[in-house]
Design a protein around this motif. Structure first.
Motif, PDB file in Angstrom:
ATOM      1  N   GLY A 189       9.694   7.990   4.646  1.00  0.00           N
ATOM      2  CA  GLY A 189      10.477   7.947   5.928  1.00  0.00           C
ATOM      3  C   GLY A 189       8.594   6.921   7.266  1.00  0.00           C
ATOM      4  O   GLY A 189       9.336   7.092   7.989  1.00  0.00           O
ATOM      5  N   ARG A 190       7.495   6.721   6.268  1.00  0.00           N
ATOM      6  CA  ARG A 190       6.883   6.292   6.760  1.00  0.00           C
ATOM      7  C   ARG A 190       7.473   5.179   8.200  1.00  0.00           C
ATOM      8  O   ARG A 190       7.791   4.285   6.931  1.00  0.00           O
ATOM      9  CB  ARG A 190       5.319   6.104   6.675  1.00  0.00           C
ATOM     10  CG  ARG A 190       5.412   7.632   5.617  1.00  0.00           C
ATOM     11  CD  ARG A 190       3.692   7.056   5.333  1.00  0.00           C
ATOM     12  NE  ARG A 190       3.495   8.687   5.017  1.00  0.00           N
ATOM     13  CZ  ARG A 190       1.883   8.826   4.621  1.00  0.00           C
ATOM     14  NH1 ARG A 190       1.153   7.205   3.691  1.00  0.00           N
ATOM     15  NH2 ARG A 190       1.641   9.512   5.127  1.00  0.00           N
ATOM     16  N   ARG A 191       6.365   5.337   9.191  1.00  0.00           N
ATOM     17  CA  ARG A 191       6.916   3.608   9.808  1.00  0.00           C
ATOM     18  C   ARG A 191       5.792   2.357   9.573  1.00  0.00           C
ATOM     19  O   ARG A 191       6.033   0.893   9.431  1.00  0.00           O
ATOM     20  CB  ARG A 191       6.831   4.050  10.774  1.00  0.00           C
ATOM     21  CG  ARG A 191       8.155   4.881  11.512  1.00  0.00           C
ATOM     22  CD  ARG A 191       8.271   5.520  13.147  1.00  0.00           C
ATOM     23  NE  ARG A 191       9.378   6.587  13.188  1.00  0.00           N
ATOM     24  CZ  ARG A 191       9.387   6.585  14.435  1.00  0.00           C
ATOM     25  NH1 ARG A 191       8.811   6.650  15.267  1.00  0.00           N
ATOM     26  NH2 ARG A 191      11.000   7.505  14.964  1.00  0.00           N
ATOM     27  N   ASP A 192       4.384   2.729   9.173  1.00  0.00           N
ATOM     28  CA  ASP A 192       3.241   1.888   9.457  1.00  0.00           C
ATOM     29  C   ASP A 192       4.083   1.319   7.818  1.00  0.00           C
ATOM     30  O   ASP A 192       4.249   1.703   6.959  1.00  0.00           O
ATOM     31  CB  ASP A 192       2.269   2.854   9.738  1.00  0.00           C
ATOM     32  CG  ASP A 192       1.303   1.847   9.411  1.00  0.00           C
ATOM     33  OD1 ASP A 192       1.551   0.427   9.004  1.00  0.00           O
ATOM     34  OD2 ASP A 192       0.025   2.371   9.918  1.00  0.00           O
ATOM     35  N   LEU A 193       3.626   0.079   8.441  1.00  0.00           N
ATOM     36  CA  LEU A 193       4.129  -0.950   7.382  1.00  0.00           C
ATOM     37  C   LEU A 193       2.395  -1.027   5.790  1.00  0.00           C
ATOM     38  O   LEU A 193       3.459  -0.144   4.257  1.00  0.00           O
ATOM     39  CB  LEU A 193       3.926  -2.838   7.456  1.00  0.00           C
ATOM     40  CG  LEU A 193       3.511  -3.936   6.204  1.00  0.00           C
ATOM     41  CD1 LEU A 193       4.791  -3.611   6.066  1.00  0.00           C
ATOM     42  CD2 LEU A 193       2.894  -4.390   6.813  1.00  0.00           C
ATOM     43  N   ARG A 194       1.520  -0.356   6.434  1.00  0.00           N
ATOM     44  CA  ARG A 194       0.454  -0.309   5.247  1.00  0.00           C
ATOM     45  C   ARG A 194       0.484   1.155   4.454  1.00  0.00           C
ATOM     46  O   ARG A 194      -0.316   1.658   3.458  1.00  0.00           O
ATOM     47  CB  ARG A 194      -0.767  -0.630   6.089  1.00  0.00           C
ATOM     48  CG  ARG A 194      -1.266  -1.991   6.121  1.00  0.00           C
ATOM     49  CD  ARG A 194      -2.103  -2.395   6.869  1.00  0.00           C
ATOM     50  NE  ARG A 194      -2.463  -1.686   8.052  1.00  0.00           N
ATOM     51  CZ  ARG A 194      -3.694  -0.846   9.271  1.00  0.00           C
ATOM     52  NH1 ARG A 194      -4.590  -2.100   8.321  1.00  0.00           N
ATOM     53  NH2 ARG A 194      -3.508  -1.168  10.156  1.00  0.00           N
ATOM     54  N   LYS A 195       1.712   1.712   4.923  1.00  0.00           N
ATOM     55  CA  LYS A 195       1.208   3.189   4.737  1.00  0.00           C
ATOM     56  C   LYS A 195       2.918   3.741   3.860  1.00  0.00           C
ATOM     57  O   LYS A 195       3.174   4.357   3.617  1.00  0.00           O
ATOM     58  CB  LYS A 195       1.728   4.542   5.506  1.00  0.00           C
ATOM     59  CG  LYS A 195      -0.661   4.173   6.752  1.00  0.00           C
ATOM     60  CD  LYS A 195       0.013   5.351   7.087  1.00  0.00           C
ATOM     61  CE  LYS A 195      -1.836   5.631   8.026  1.00  0.00           C
ATOM     62  NZ  LYS A 195      -1.475   6.686   8.877  1.00  0.00           N
TER      63      LYS A 195
END
Length: 375
Positions: A189-195
């Motif tokens: 569910g994380r939004r940041d691509l790098r996360k």
């Protein structure tokens, strides 16, 4: 290291000890220190409890041992509660506990090609900029090494994986995988691509490992080894800032004794000073990677004994590093100069080796989140 809050209520003997000897719960402090932890702070309370003590111990096992010791205490009764910092608590409230991965496509040829293109971005450029000079000692121990292996190192910085990667021969750089905390780097569910979990698997060749998951947490590592891949692992489980190694998790030894593959002890020196724990600023500095002889155990060997031998091997490399520092300081004092005078080792750039024109030479920001390897 995990933190706990200990509420203490003094017994009659405890009140007498505080009054007559002038110390505050010295028995608790000594118990914590004997378990490799430390007392962060201590307060006297007005109310049903007499003292509040904030402690830090190496892991939950040490906390459990402290709870057991408390059952036989004579000066106080205690209530011990786990604690986390408020910003982390607020962040945890807003995120899912469901994990993603592992992704078996991470060792496919398309994924390997992408990683070859981005490896400079992920590892090499940061090491080249901040590890000055970069020295590898004991690389001769890797000359005859072939096939899957487990590279085991101490854990002091978020750049540890960069340093181990840079010290490996190219044949291992291209087939090294890095376990990472599932509850931090593979959260759904994380939004940041790098996360995103898939990003860590694609770019860093990481895979999720659950904390305290036992042998079941090693199933993907088992599969990778069977496919001919190697594992780079930090069995302390979390970054440590002390001079003494924390207790090693059993993961590397379980894998080595199950598959009969070598464990290579590695000691990293200098990385903690480049970006100290809790800091976001980075300062270039000397880094030394010490590589020991591979440790081999027959299939079916006792994992606990293998873990003991492994710990001793990494610790011995650390003692060598400490002796070298003392010798360098003495020589500098005698000569009236500073500096270590160690030769600089050029870091290989796998992207250049692949002769791939990517246009993606941008360096990741200093605060970019990177996997934290677990044992």
């Amino acid at each position: 290291m995990p933190q706990f809050i200990v509420f203490s209520r003094l017994s009659t003997a405890g009140v007498r000890a505080v009054k007559n000897e002038g110390h505050q719960l010295a028995d608790l402090r000594s118990e914590v220190e004997n378990l490799g932890g430390k007392v962060i702070d201590q307060y006297a309370l007005l109310g049903s409890q007499d003292f509040c003590t904030i402690i830090e111990v190496r892991d939950n096992d040490a906390a459990q041992m402290l709870r057991v010791a408390d059952q036989f205490g004579e000066t106080a009764t205690r209530a011990m509660l786990p604690a986390i910092q408020l910003p982390l608590f607020v962040r945890l409230l807003g995120q899912s506990t469901e994990n993603t991965g592992p992704y078996r496509w991470q060792i496919s040829w398309p994924a390997r090609f992408v990683r070859r293109v981005l490896r400079s971005y992920a590892y090499t450029k940061t090491a080249e900029k901040y590890c000055k000079p970069f020295t590898v000692l004991g690389s001769e121990h890797l000359e005859q090494l072939r096939g899957p292996a487990i590279f085991v190192a101490n854990h002091a910085s978020f750049m540890d994986s960069n340093a181990v990667y840079a010290a490996l021969p190219k044949r291992y750089q291209t087939k090294a995988t890095f376990p990472a905390a599932a509850d931090r780097f593979f959260i759904k569910g994380r939004r940041d691509l790098r996360k995103q979990g898939w990003w860590f698997s694609l770019v860093y060749n990481s895979f999720p490992m659950k904390r305290g998951g036992g042998s079941s947490a090693l199933s993907h590592a088992d599969w990778l080894i069977e496919k001919g891949w190697s594992i780079v692992i930090f069995p302390e489980g979390a970054r440590t800032s002390g001079k003494k190694l924390a207790r090693f998790r059993m993961g590397p030894s379980l894998l080595a004794t199950k598959h009969g593959i070598p464990m290579v002890p590695v000691y990293l020196e200098g990385l903690g000073a480049i970006r100290p724990k809790g800091s976001r600023e980075m300062t270039p500095g000397p880094v030394t990677v010490r590589v020991g002889p591979p440790l081999r155990f027959p299939v079916g060997s006792d994992p606990a004994e293998a873990n003991r031998v492994l710990y001793h091997a990494v610790d011995s490399l650390g003692q060598e590093a400490a002796a070298a520092r003392r010798g360098a300081r003495h020589a500098a004092a005698v000569a009236g100069v500073t500096g270590d005078g160690l030769p600089e080792v050029e870091l290989r750039d796998p992207a250049a080796d692949a002769r791939v024109e990517t246009g993606s030479g941008a360096e990741p920001p200093a605060d970019a989140e990177r996997p934290v390897q677990l044992g």
